[in-house]
Design an enzyme around this catalytic site. Structure first.
Site, PDB file in Angstrom:
ATOM      1  N   ARG A  99       0.828  -1.214   0.000  1.00 20.34           N
ATOM      2  CA  ARG A  99       0.000   0.000   0.000  1.00 20.34           C
ATOM      3  C   ARG A  99       0.857   1.255   0.000  1.00 20.34           C
ATOM      4  O   ARG A  99       0.530   2.238  -0.672  1.00 20.34           O
ATOM      5  CB  ARG A  99      -0.920   0.008   1.222  1.00 20.34           C
ATOM      6  CG  ARG A  99      -1.987  -1.070   1.199  1.00 20.34           C
ATOM      7  CD  ARG A  99      -2.714  -1.127   2.529  1.00 20.34           C
ATOM      8  NE  ARG A  99      -1.779  -1.412   3.619  1.00 20.34           N
ATOM      9  CZ  ARG A  99      -2.013  -1.133   4.906  1.00 20.34           C
ATOM     10  NH1 ARG A  99      -3.127  -0.544   5.265  1.00 20.34           N
ATOM     11  NH2 ARG A  99      -1.120  -1.432   5.822  1.00 20.34           N
ATOM     12  N   ASN A 126      -5.952  -2.737   2.544  1.00 19.98           N
ATOM     13  CA  ASN A 126      -5.878  -4.191   2.669  1.00 19.98           C
ATOM     14  C   ASN A 126      -7.275  -4.751   2.899  1.00 19.98           C
ATOM     15  O   ASN A 126      -7.983  -4.314   3.804  1.00 19.98           O
ATOM     16  CB  ASN A 126      -4.981  -4.598   3.852  1.00 19.98           C
ATOM     17  CG  ASN A 126      -3.507  -4.507   3.523  1.00 19.98           C
ATOM     18  OD1 ASN A 126      -3.113  -4.392   2.370  1.00 19.98           O
ATOM     19  ND2 ASN A 126      -2.683  -4.550   4.547  1.00 19.98           N
TER      20      ASN A 126
END
EC number: 3.6.1.7
Length: 101
Positions: free
Chosen positions: A29, A48
């Site tokens: 990320r 996530n």
């Protein structure tokens, strides 16, 4: 590339991508956020999911979204991407920047 005066700026789009593979716990990320900021003019987030995927939402010019999508598919991403599914839509807005969630 030159812009004539009075041309309409490129239409903004919303790109949502679900990235499969070993993409959680590897900084995916954060790398995605850094790439989005490097491309520029993108807002959205990387998140996530409970099923092990990473969801990436990017709003901005289509060309910028396509660059981010290409990087998700074939770039120097951390972990190991086995597949990316994307959908295109109209922007919803409301994002101040590109965030990690």
């Amino acid at each position: 590339m030159h812009h004539m005066s009075g041309t309409v700026p490129e239409e903004a789009v919303r790109m949502t991508a679900w990235v499969r593979g070993r993409v959680q716990g590897v900084g995916f990320r954060w790398f995605t956020r850094a790439r989005a900021l490097a491309i520029g003019d993108l807002r959205g987030f990387a998140l996530n999911r409970e099923d092990g995927r990473v969801q990436v939402v990017a709003e901005g010019p289509r060309e910028s979204c396509e660059k981010l999508l290409a990087w998700l598919r074939e770039g120097d991403t951390p972990g190991a991407v086995t597949g990316v599914t994307e959908i295109w839509a109209t922007p919803r807005g409301g994002y101040a920047d590109f965030a990690v969630r």
